[in-house]
Structure formats: structure tokens, C-alpha cells
Design a protein around this motif. Structure first.
Motif, PDB file in Angstrom:
ATOM      1  N   UNK A  38       0.838  -1.189   0.000  1.00 17.34           N
ATOM      2  CA  UNK A  38       0.000   0.000   0.000  1.00 17.34           C
ATOM      3  C   UNK A  38       0.882   1.252   0.000  1.00 17.34           C
ATOM      4  N   UNK A  39       0.772   2.084   1.036  1.00 20.86           N
ATOM      5  CA  UNK A  39       1.516   3.330   1.074  1.00 20.86           C
ATOM      6  C   UNK A  39       2.881   3.213   1.750  1.00 20.86           C
ATOM      7  N   UNK A  40       3.240   2.040   2.248  1.00 22.02           N
ATOM      8  CA  UNK A  40       4.377   1.914   3.158  1.00 22.02           C
ATOM      9  C   UNK A  40       5.500   1.053   2.573  1.00 22.02           C
ATOM     10  N   UNK A  41       6.747   1.429   2.908  1.00 27.67           N
ATOM     11  CA  UNK A  41       7.927   0.731   2.406  1.00 27.67           C
ATOM     12  C   UNK A  41       8.926   0.508   3.538  1.00 27.67           C
ATOM     13  N   UNK A  77      32.401  -6.827   4.478  1.00 26.24           N
ATOM     14  CA  UNK A  77      30.990  -7.001   4.153  1.00 26.24           C
ATOM     15  C   UNK A  77      30.111  -6.722   5.377  1.00 26.24           C
ATOM     16  N   UNK A  78      29.066  -5.924   5.182  1.00 27.25           N
ATOM     17  CA  UNK A  78      28.054  -5.598   6.196  1.00 27.25           C
ATOM     18  C   UNK A  78      28.614  -4.803   7.372  1.00 27.25           C
ATOM     19  N   UNK A  79      29.761  -4.141   7.189  1.00 28.88           N
ATOM     20  CA  UNK A  79      30.271  -3.274   8.253  1.00 28.88           C
ATOM     21  C   UNK A  79      29.399  -2.031   8.429  1.00 28.88           C
ATOM     22  N   UNK A  80      28.926  -1.453   7.318  1.00 28.60           N
ATOM     23  CA  UNK A  80      28.127  -0.233   7.351  1.00 28.60           C
ATOM     24  C   UNK A  80      26.793  -0.507   6.667  1.00 28.60           C
ATOM     25  N   UNK A  81      25.705  -0.389   7.404  1.00 32.25           N
ATOM     26  CA  UNK A  81      24.390  -0.765   6.869  1.00 32.25           C
ATOM     27  C   UNK A  81      23.355   0.319   7.143  1.00 32.25           C
ATOM     28  N   UNK A  82      22.382   0.402   6.244  1.00 30.83           N
ATOM     29  CA  UNK A  82      21.340   1.428   6.346  1.00 30.83           C
ATOM     30  C   UNK A  82      19.977   0.748   6.340  1.00 30.83           C
ATOM     31  N   UNK A  83      19.131   1.130   7.301  1.00 31.31           N
ATOM     32  CA  UNK A  83      17.784   0.578   7.423  1.00 31.31           C
ATOM     33  C   UNK A  83      16.788   1.733   7.409  1.00 31.31           C
ATOM     34  N   UNK A  84      15.691   1.570   6.692  1.00 33.45           N
ATOM     35  CA  UNK A  84      14.777   2.699   6.577  1.00 33.45           C
ATOM     36  C   UNK A  84      13.328   2.252   6.431  1.00 33.45           C
ATOM     37  N   UNK A  85      12.442   3.208   6.698  1.00 35.57           N
ATOM     38  CA  UNK A  85      11.004   3.033   6.499  1.00 35.57           C
ATOM     39  C   UNK A  85      10.464   4.317   5.886  1.00 35.57           C
ATOM     40  N   UNK A  86       9.468   4.183   5.024  1.00 40.67           N
ATOM     41  CA  UNK A  86       8.897   5.350   4.388  1.00 40.67           C
ATOM     42  C   UNK A  86       7.425   5.159   4.103  1.00 40.67           C
ATOM     43  N   UNK A  87       6.757   6.270   3.868  1.00 39.80           N
ATOM     44  CA  UNK A  87       5.339   6.242   3.509  1.00 39.80           C
ATOM     45  C   UNK A  87       5.082   7.354   2.495  1.00 39.80           C
ATOM     46  N   UNK A  88       4.244   7.069   1.518  1.00 43.18           N
ATOM     47  CA  UNK A  88       3.899   8.045   0.483  1.00 43.18           C
ATOM     48  C   UNK A  88       2.397   7.983   0.242  1.00 43.18           C
ATOM     49  N   UNK A  89       1.749   9.153   0.270  1.00 39.56           N
ATOM     50  CA  UNK A  89       0.295   9.206   0.169  1.00 39.56           C
ATOM     51  C   UNK A  89      -0.123  10.141  -0.961  1.00 39.56           C
ATOM     52  N   UNK A  90      -0.857   9.631  -1.969  1.00 37.93           N
ATOM     53  CA  UNK A  90      -1.419  10.523  -2.976  1.00 37.93           C
ATOM     54  C   UNK A  90      -2.609  11.271  -2.376  1.00 37.93           C
ATOM     55  N   UNK A 135      -3.991  14.268  -4.049  1.00 33.21           N
ATOM     56  CA  UNK A 135      -4.723  14.944  -5.118  1.00 33.21           C
ATOM     57  C   UNK A 135      -4.077  14.540  -6.434  1.00 33.21           C
ATOM     58  N   UNK A 136      -4.650  14.993  -7.535  1.00 30.64           N
ATOM     59  CA  UNK A 136      -4.112  14.662  -8.842  1.00 30.64           C
ATOM     60  C   UNK A 136      -2.672  15.140  -8.964  1.00 30.64           C
ATOM     61  N   UNK A 137      -1.744  14.207  -9.116  1.00 28.82           N
ATOM     62  CA  UNK A 137      -0.316  14.460  -9.279  1.00 28.82           C
ATOM     63  C   UNK A 137       0.344  15.088  -8.050  1.00 28.82           C
ATOM     64  N   UNK A 138      -0.334  15.063  -6.902  1.00 30.66           N
ATOM     65  CA  UNK A 138       0.240  15.571  -5.660  1.00 30.66           C
ATOM     66  C   UNK A 138       0.412  14.424  -4.674  1.00 30.66           C
ATOM     67  N   UNK A 139       1.633  14.287  -4.156  1.00 30.44           N
ATOM     68  CA  UNK A 139       1.950  13.235  -3.190  1.00 30.44           C
ATOM     69  C   UNK A 139       2.687  13.843  -2.008  1.00 30.44           C
ATOM     70  N   UNK A 178      10.316  14.897   5.583  1.00 30.19           N
ATOM     71  CA  UNK A 178       8.963  14.938   5.056  1.00 30.19           C
ATOM     72  C   UNK A 178       9.037  15.674   3.727  1.00 30.19           C
ATOM     73  N   UNK A 179       8.125  15.349   2.814  1.00 24.55           N
ATOM     74  CA  UNK A 179       8.196  15.988   1.504  1.00 24.55           C
ATOM     75  C   UNK A 179       6.811  16.099   0.874  1.00 24.55           C
ATOM     76  N   UNK A 180       6.742  16.972  -0.113  1.00 21.16           N
ATOM     77  CA  UNK A 180       5.569  17.087  -0.979  1.00 21.16           C
ATOM     78  C   UNK A 180       6.065  17.118  -2.409  1.00 21.16           C
ATOM     79  N   UNK A 181       5.416  16.352  -3.285  1.00 19.53           N
ATOM     80  CA  UNK A 181       5.836  16.265  -4.683  1.00 19.53           C
ATOM     81  C   UNK A 181       4.641  16.574  -5.578  1.00 19.53           C
ATOM     82  N   UNK A 182       4.813  17.554  -6.467  1.00 12.10           N
ATOM     83  CA  UNK A 182       3.730  17.926  -7.385  1.00 12.10           C
ATOM     84  C   UNK A 182       4.292  18.081  -8.792  1.00 12.10           C
ATOM     85  N   UNK A 183       3.869  17.191  -9.674  1.00 16.33           N
ATOM     86  CA  UNK A 183       4.261  17.234 -11.082  1.00 16.33           C
ATOM     87  C   UNK A 183       5.790  17.298 -11.245  1.00 16.33           C
ATOM     88  N   UNK A 184       6.508  16.522 -10.429  1.00 11.79           N
ATOM     89  CA  UNK A 184       7.956  16.462 -10.559  1.00 11.79           C
ATOM     90  C   UNK A 184       8.710  17.473  -9.722  1.00 11.79           C
TER      91      UNK A 184
END
Length: 216
Positions: A128-131, A145-158, A160-164, A185-191
Motif C-alpha cells: 500500500x503506502x508503506x515501504x 561485508x556488512x560493516x556499514x548498513x542502512x535501514x529505513x522506512x517510508x510512507x507516500x500518500x497521494x 490529489x491529482x499528481x500531488x503526493x 517529510x516531503x511534498x511532490x507535485x508534477x515532478x
């Protein structure tokens, strides 16, 4: 002209040349390309351009079975001889029971830097909206190997039209070095993307970044 400004200007010229080539290449089935500009190239919450603008470009091929390969380039400024980053990656993506997945290998190269190149294995899963995702160090000069590692979680919600709108939190864990957490946190509209980003590193202020990307 300062060296930093010269590097950015050089990257702009390179991106224009790349766009001309990529536009014709994108007509091939499975091939796509992109060009982006940003007020500050942030990677895991840390500026790669000393707080200055960056221009980037990428070229990708994805097969119908989910296998993909690509490359990406951007100017950088670490206060040394490094002037650009050139990445290459190979991966596989797909979907099982509404869960999207992506896994692969990426090589980060800094051709005029000294002993900066490294590789990572990465994987992520989205529902769904979560990664959720991770990146494990595959190899680097002076690290195992595996000395430096990155773990993350994210969510993205549409919203409006072309707005996330979206949010991200990640933690970078080092075998030898200071672990830290980054979040944005971010907002993305038409690129056009506007992001507020911060880390818990000492003396790190909130960073406001605006970016725009073209896809072909």
C-alpha cells in the motif's frame, strides 16, 4: 568562477548533452531516462555537495520480467578532488500478493576521488503506502561485508491529482564511526519536490531542499 560553481556549470552542460542522447534512447522499449536539478544533493540526510546545487542524469533499462540495469551521475563536493559521482546498478523488482519488492546491487564510483568507491546490496518491500528497506555494504576500501548498513522506512500518500506527500526515517549503522538517524517529510507535485530533512548528528540544522526531475 569558483571551483564549486564551475563544477555545477559543467554538470549542467553534461546534463543537456545527456538529455539529447537519452531522449532518442528512451524511444526504445524498456528504456527510460531522467534529468534532475536540486538545491542540495542529500544522501541519507547528509549533503553530498556542501549545501550547493546539483544536476543529475540517469539512464535505465527494464525487461518485462522485472530485471533492470541502469546508471546515474551527479556532481558532488566533499572538499577534496572528487567532483562527480557515477553509479551503476542491477536489480530485480516485482509483486507478490500485493507486496511489491525490489532487490539488487549498486556501485557508487567517484572517479577522481581517492579510495571512495563502494558497493551495496539493497532490498525493499512495499505494501500500500508503506515501504521497508535496507542496504548492506558489499565492499569498500578498508571495510568488510556488512560493516556499514542502512535501514529505513517510508510512507507516500497521494492526496490529489499528481500531488503526493510522504515521510521517511532511516538509520545508518557503522562498524567504525558514528551511527545516526535521518528523517524527512516531503511534498511532490508534477515532478517538483519540496523536502525538509534533518539528522540527529551534532550541530546539524534542518535542511530545506527543492528539486525538479524530468523523465523521458
Amino acid at each position: 568562477m569558483s571551483m564549486k560553481l564551475k563544477l555545477v556549470t559543467t554538470a549542467v552542460v553534461a546534463a543537456i548533452a545527456f538529455t539529447s542522447t537519452a531522449t532518442s534512447a528512451a524511444g526504445l522499449e524498456g528504456v527510460s531516462s531522467n534529468v534532475g536539478v536540486t538545491s542540495d544533493y542529500l544522501w541519507r540526510g547528509v549533503s553530498q555537495t556542501d549545501g550547493k546545487p546539483a544536476v543529475s542524469g540517469g539512464l535505465d533499462y527494464e525487461a518485462s520480467n522485472g530485471l533492470y540495469i541502469g546508471s546515474w551521475v551527479s556532481n558532488v563536493d566533499f572538499g577534496d578532488d572528487s567532483s562527480y559521482e557515477l553509479d551503476g546498478y542491477l536489480g530485480f523488482s516485482g509483486e507478490v500478493s500485493s507486496v511489491s519488492y525490489d532487490a539488487g546491487y549498486i556501485y557508487y564510483a567517484y572517479p577522481n576521488g581517492e579510495d571512495l568507491d563502494f558497493g551495496e546490496l539493497y532490498a525493499s518491500a512495499s505494501l500500500s503506502y508503506f515501504t521497508l528497506g535496507l542496504a548492506l555494504l558489499a565492499h569498500a576500501d578498508g571495510a568488510d561485508f556488512a560493516d556499514n548498513n542502512y535501514y529505513y522506512a517510508g510512507a507516500a500518500f497521494p492526496v490529489a491529482d499528481e500531488l503526493e506527500i510522504g515521510a521517511h526515517v532511516g538509520t545508518y549503522v557503522f562498524d567504525a564511526g558514528e551511527d545516526y538517524i535521518d528523517y524527512n517529510i516531503y511534498a511532490d507535485y508534477k515532478g517538483v519536490n519540496f523536502m525538509l530533512s534533518k539528522t540527529d548528528l551534532d550541530n546539524d540544522d534542518m535542511k530545506a531542499v527543492i528539486s525538479y526531475a524530468w523523465s523521458f
